[in-house]
Design a protein around this motif. Structure first.
Motif, short mmCIF file in Angstrom:
data_model
loop_
_atom_site.label_atom_id
_atom_site.label_comp_id
_atom_site.label_asym_id
_atom_site.label_seq_id
_atom_site.Cartn_x
_atom_site.Cartn_y
_atom_site.Cartn_z
N ASP A 39 24.13 25.87 61.24
CA ASP A 39 23.41 26.41 60.08
C ASP A 39 23.18 25.35 59.01
O ASP A 39 22.32 25.50 58.16
CB ASP A 39 24.19 27.58 59.45
N ASP A 40 23.96 24.28 59.05
CA ASP A 40 23.90 23.23 58.04
C ASP A 40 22.93 22.11 58.42
O ASP A 40 23.14 20.96 58.05
CB ASP A 40 25.30 22.65 57.78
N LEU A 41 21.89 22.44 59.10
CA LEU A 41 20.93 21.43 59.56
C LEU A 41 20.15 20.85 58.38
O LEU A 41 19.61 21.58 57.56
CB LEU A 41 19.95 22.09 60.55
N GLU B 82 18.98 32.77 68.47
CA GLU B 82 20.35 32.27 68.41
C GLU B 82 20.82 31.58 69.70
O GLU B 82 21.96 31.15 69.79
CB GLU B 82 21.33 33.40 68.03
N TYR B 83 19.96 31.44 70.69
CA TYR B 83 20.29 30.73 71.93
C TYR B 83 19.44 29.48 72.03
O TYR B 83 18.24 29.51 71.73
CB TYR B 83 20.06 31.61 73.16
N ILE C 216 14.58 23.70 66.26
CA ILE C 216 15.29 22.67 67.01
C ILE C 216 16.57 22.29 66.27
O ILE C 216 16.71 22.54 65.07
CB ILE C 216 14.41 21.42 67.24
N PHE C 217 17.49 21.68 67.01
CA PHE C 217 18.70 21.15 66.42
C PHE C 217 18.93 19.76 67.00
O PHE C 217 19.38 19.62 68.13
CB PHE C 217 19.90 22.05 66.69
N LYS D 1 24.28 29.76 69.34
CA LYS D 1 24.31 29.06 68.06
C LYS D 1 25.69 29.15 67.43
O LYS D 1 26.30 30.22 67.38
CB LYS D 1 23.26 29.64 67.12
N GLN D 2 26.17 28.01 66.94
CA GLN D 2 27.46 27.93 66.28
C GLN D 2 27.26 27.82 64.76
O GLN D 2 26.21 27.41 64.28
CB GLN D 2 28.23 26.69 66.78
N LYS D 3 28.28 28.15 64.02
CA LYS D 3 28.20 28.17 62.55
C LYS D 3 27.79 26.81 61.98
O LYS D 3 26.99 26.74 61.07
CB LYS D 3 29.56 28.62 61.97
#
Length: 137
Positions: free
Chosen positions: A122-124, A98-99, A85-86, A117-119
């Motif tokens: 990745d910093d979650l 990635e979707y 999750i994000f 997914k955007q760059k």
């Protein structure tokens, strides 16, 4: 010399003394039939995740799109399965590799805002124990 038989088709084995199968096909068949039940469960979940990813990719050819939830329901999308999750300020994105999608309500219609997914994603820094935990009684 003792007669040795293929563990899959039971044909007589010739060759090395430690040979168990007559060919690669018999070896594959044997291992597929004798796979532990938990492996079958994992295989089914992975298959469903790949299908979910494929559906999201199909409806999001350019990085971002919106589709009615009912369309994906009719195609067999399994909403209970996702890879991660994000959390976002407007809701939570549910990703399948990635979707991902954000559930939205537009004019009373349930839709999915699908994104690639955007760059920056990745910093979650999300940790489940940083949210309120429900106590069991």
């Amino acid at each position: 010399m003792k007669l040795r038989l293929c563990l899959s088709c039971e044909k007589e084995l010739k060759g090395r003394s430690d040979k168990k199968f007559c060919d690669t096909q018999c070896r594959s068949i044997y291992h597929n039939v004798n796979r532990p039940s938990h492996e079958l469960s994992i295989r089914k979940i992975n298959s469903d995740l790949r299908k979910n990813r494929s559906l999201l990719a199909h409806f999001c050819p350019s990085g971002k799109s919106t589709v009615e939830k009912e369309v994906l329901v009719n195609l067999g999308y399994k909403f209970e399965l996702f890879t991660h999750i994000f959390p976002f300020n407007k809701g939570t994105y549910f990703f399948c590799y990635e979707y991902g999608y954000l559930p939205i309500l537009e004019k009373g219609i349930e839709k999915m805002l699908i994104v690639h997914k955007q760059k920056y994603m990745d910093d979650l820094n999300f940790h489940p124990w940083n949210i309120k935990i429900t106590k069991y009684k």
